[in-house]
Design an enzyme around this catalytic site. Structure first.
Site, PDB file in Angstrom:
ATOM      1  N   TRP A 186       1.959 -21.343  -2.648  1.00 55.00           N
ATOM      2  CA  TRP A 186       3.010 -20.456  -2.639  1.00 55.00           C
ATOM      3  C   TRP A 186       4.056 -20.466  -3.074  1.00 55.00           C
ATOM      4  O   TRP A 186       4.402 -19.621  -3.938  1.00 55.00           O
ATOM      5  CB  TRP A 186       3.155 -19.406  -1.118  1.00 55.00           C
ATOM      6  CG  TRP A 186       1.877 -18.836  -0.716  1.00 55.00           C
ATOM      7  CD1 TRP A 186       1.798 -19.332   0.467  1.00 55.00           C
ATOM      8  CD2 TRP A 186       0.830 -18.209  -1.505  1.00 55.00           C
ATOM      9  NE1 TRP A 186       0.223 -19.123   0.823  1.00 55.00           N
ATOM     10  CE2 TRP A 186       0.380 -18.033  -0.241  1.00 55.00           C
ATOM     11  CE3 TRP A 186       1.309 -17.880  -1.998  1.00 55.00           C
ATOM     12  CZ2 TRP A 186      -0.763 -16.658   0.114  1.00 55.00           C
ATOM     13  CZ3 TRP A 186       0.486 -16.243  -2.667  1.00 55.00           C
ATOM     14  CH2 TRP A 186      -0.701 -16.273  -1.173  1.00 55.00           C
TER      15      TRP A 186
ATOM     16  N   ASP B 288      11.252 -18.830   1.438  1.00 48.44           N
ATOM     17  CA  ASP B 288      10.013 -17.690   1.661  1.00 48.44           C
ATOM     18  C   ASP B 288       9.601 -18.190   2.999  1.00 48.44           C
ATOM     19  O   ASP B 288       9.005 -19.569   3.435  1.00 48.44           O
ATOM     20  CB  ASP B 288       8.784 -18.098   0.311  1.00 48.44           C
ATOM     21  CG  ASP B 288       7.126 -17.500   1.142  1.00 48.44           C
ATOM     22  OD1 ASP B 288       7.273 -16.768   2.325  1.00 48.44           O
ATOM     23  OD2 ASP B 288       6.422 -16.838  -0.072  1.00 48.44           O
TER      24      ASP B 288
ATOM     25  N   LYS C 206       1.964 -11.545   8.362  1.00 49.88           N
ATOM     26  CA  LYS C 206       1.487 -13.599   9.145  1.00 49.88           C
ATOM     27  C   LYS C 206       1.644 -13.359  10.705  1.00 49.88           C
ATOM     28  O   LYS C 206       0.821 -13.241  10.998  1.00 49.88           O
ATOM     29  CB  LYS C 206       1.844 -14.597   7.852  1.00 49.88           C
ATOM     30  CG  LYS C 206       2.167 -14.586   6.461  1.00 49.88           C
ATOM     31  CD  LYS C 206       0.194 -14.635   6.599  1.00 49.88           C
ATOM     32  CE  LYS C 206       0.234 -14.103   4.779  1.00 49.88           C
ATOM     33  NZ  LYS C 206       0.981 -14.509   3.535  1.00 49.88           N
TER      34      LYS C 206
HETATM   35  C1  LIG Z   1       0.320 -15.094   1.988  1.00 48.08           C
HETATM   36  C2  LIG Z   1       1.947 -15.532   1.343  1.00 48.08           C
HETATM   37  C3  LIG Z   1       2.032 -14.726   0.231  1.00 48.08           C
HETATM   38  C4  LIG Z   1       1.477 -13.862  -0.313  1.00 48.08           C
HETATM   39  O1  LIG Z   1       2.543 -12.380   0.815  1.00 48.08           O
HETATM   40  P1  LIG Z   1       1.276 -11.042   0.099  1.00 48.08           P
HETATM   41  O2  LIG Z   1       2.339 -10.242   1.060  1.00 48.08           O
HETATM   42  O3  LIG Z   1       0.554 -10.667  -0.464  1.00 48.08           O
HETATM   43  O4  LIG Z   1       2.125 -11.148  -1.453  1.00 48.08           O
HETATM   44  C5  LIG Z   1       3.542 -15.632  -0.176  1.00 48.08           C
HETATM   45  N1  LIG Z   1       3.798 -16.589   0.602  1.00 48.08           N
HETATM   46  C6  LIG Z   1       3.614 -16.295   1.531  1.00 48.08           C
HETATM   47  C7  LIG Z   1       4.488 -18.523   2.705  1.00 48.08           C
HETATM   48  C8  LIG Z   1       2.758 -16.779   2.392  1.00 48.08           C
HETATM   49  O5  LIG Z   1       1.391 -16.915   3.761  1.00 48.08           O
END
Ligand SMILES: *Cc1c(COP(=O)(O)O)cnc(C)c1O
Length: 360
Positions: free
Chosen positions: A101, A171, A195
């Site tokens: 990511w 993030d 998540k």
């Molecule tokens: C799933 C995830 C993403 C991507 O998320 P989307 O909403 O599908 O764009 C980005 N960063 C992390 C840490 C993730 O777990």
């Protein structure tokens, strides 16, 4: 009706109480005679929903007054672009690459300015988090970027980098609301909610006032400017109304559970249960370095791809769903978010014991 133990990394398990409440309000939200899905985003009822959701997440995370909370669309992935567009005034940013990511975010940022990778753990197949104490950041960088919990590799920063006056951007998609965090350490914290917080379709950005500005990169689309959405209370265009409503129900649920300190306690216990088993197992092995292990995503392997496949197939038969590892790494991964009850982790460990005994 029978519910499985759902170990999916995302979209992922939600609290059963929340799903039941949403079901009970599906046709008639609090006497409105309509579903939240059918309601104008300019209505008083929806105004109540989004304002209460914001107040509750502020309370849960202890978000300081000088931070804005934005409920956006486009997923965490859209933020990979929105962050450099909004924050790169000197066109310079430092990225720590600790997994897929942060690697994707870094690659995207390079489209907009001089993004520099200051450390990477790709040499160890992202099984660890780079040592942040050893790092030097450019003093004129617009921000330092991390992905605090790498969902695919199951690592989490054991400590945050000290970035001095340079804003830290994180993030937190796969650890959102799983434990208390000191928002004042960051310039911007964000995550897709699918998540650990709600259904797919909502991205929450928590951004310090001084980073919500007019002087963004000139080609930044109006809708992707933080200022546009901050000024409009996230209602510049139609927001993901139903998703925001669901997040709001999850915030209430978290408050009932005792808040984020209580969640951390439970999450530590659940993760410990699984890691303790993995550490003594002769068949299964955790893939992340012990000091950097995630509380949320636990990847593990047997070392034999056929045996991994057999495990995944038999687990499904035992009501253990979506335990297969990410397609880029293989093996297994148990995502044990807030809404995964301790009983689910216990059931998984029991099943692993049985499988180990049968396949010794
Ligand atoms: C799933 C995830 C993403 C991507 O998320 P989307 O909403 O599908 O764009 C980005 N960063 C992390 C840490 C993730 O777990």
């Amino acid at each position: 009706m029978s519910r499985v133990y759902n170990f999916s990394a995302g979209p992922a398990v939600l609290p059963e109480e929340v799903l039941r409440q949403a079901a009970s309000e599906m046709l008639d939200y609090q006497g409105c005679g309509m579903s939240v899905m059918e309601m104008s985003h300019r209505s008083a009822a929806f105004k109540g929903i989004i304002e209460t959701a914001e107040a509750d997440i502020r309370e849960l995370m202890g978000i300081p007054e000088n931070y804005r909370v934005l409920f956006l669309q486009g997923g965490a992935t859209q933020q990979f672009a929105a962050i450099p567009m909004n924050l790169m005034r000197n066109k310079k940013a430092d990225y720590i690459v600790s997994g897929s990511w942060s690697k994707k975010a870094f690659k995207e940022a390079k489209l907009y300015g001089e993004a520099r990778c200051v450390a990477s753990s790709e040499d160890g197949n992202f099984s660890y988090v780079p040592d942040v104490d050893a790092l030097e950041f450019a003093p004129d960088a617009d921000y330092v970027y991390i992905c605090q919990n790498e969902t695919i590799y199951g690592t989490r920063y054991p400590k945050l980098p000290d970035t001095g006056d340079v804003p830290l951007v994180s993030d937190v998609s796969s650890m959102f609301l799983s434990e208390p965090m000191d928002v004042s350490r960051y310039g911007l914290v964000y995550g897709g909610v699918q998540k650990n917080v709600g259904p797919a379709g909502v991205t929450i950005v928590i951004v310090r006032d001084d980073l919500v500005r007019e002087d963004v990169l000139p080609f930044t689309p109006t809708i992707m400017r933080y200022k546009t959405q901050a000024d409009a209370g996230s209602l510049s265009n139609t927001p993901p109304c139903y998703g925001i409503y669901m997040c709001g129900l999850v915030f209430k649920w978290l408050k009932e559970q005792g808040g984020l300190a209580a969640m951390r306690e439970r999450n530590v216990e659940k993760a410990q249960l699984l890691y303790d088993y993995l550490d003594q197992s002769k068949l299964f092995k955790g893939t992340a370095r012990a000091e950097d292990r995630s509380l949320m995503n636990v990847p593990f392997v047997t070392g034999d791809v056929d045996l991994d496949a057999k495990f995944v197939a038999e687990a499904k038969g035992a009501g253990i769903e979506s335990i297969k590892g990410h397609r880029s790494v293989g093996g297994m991964r148990a995502s044990i978010y807030n809404a995964m009850p301790r009983e689910g982790v216990e059931a998984l460990v029991r099943f692993m014991e049985k499988f180990e005994a049968e396949n010794a």
